[in-house]
Design a protein around this motif. Sequence first.
Motif: not given
Length: 159
Positions: A70-74, A96-100, A109-115
């Motif tokens: 998970k990489l976050t930039g603020l 965020a990148i998830f590898d089961g 899976e890959t996901a984007l997020f706002v924070a």
Amino acid sequence: MKKLFLLSLTLLGFTMAVSAQDISDNAIGLRLGDSDGLGAEVSYQRALGDSNRLEADLGWRNSSSYNAIKLTGLYQWVMELDGNFNWFVGAGGGLAIFDGKNALKGTDETALFVAGDIGVEYNFDIPLQVSLDFRPELGFGDFADDLDFDIALGIRYRW
């Protein structure tokens, strides 16, 4: 004329009250929180001016069930409360990148997020910063399609 004088006095007082504080050019350390299941993050802050900075956080997990990054930039605005004690507010996002593995095999899976981010920090006379922050995150993706709240303790070396 009286209104203009009062308005000028108010603006001058506000400008003097919002004085610039001394934030470090750089700070690196750990952000110890939940991080949506990833735990501790490596955290780096870079000053952009007297009261603004960028923060980048990298969290990862390598377990028997999954690997995740998970990489976050603020972008943050920092305001002085008292001496070395500041409060800050910020906004940004990340990836965020998830590898089961095992039972979750094939779940990549890959996901984007706002924070958002709001918190307080104390800068010691030695090059140490301690912070406590609250970060709501809204994810867009299969495994992160929800609103999460994260509270974390940050410990950083300043230079």
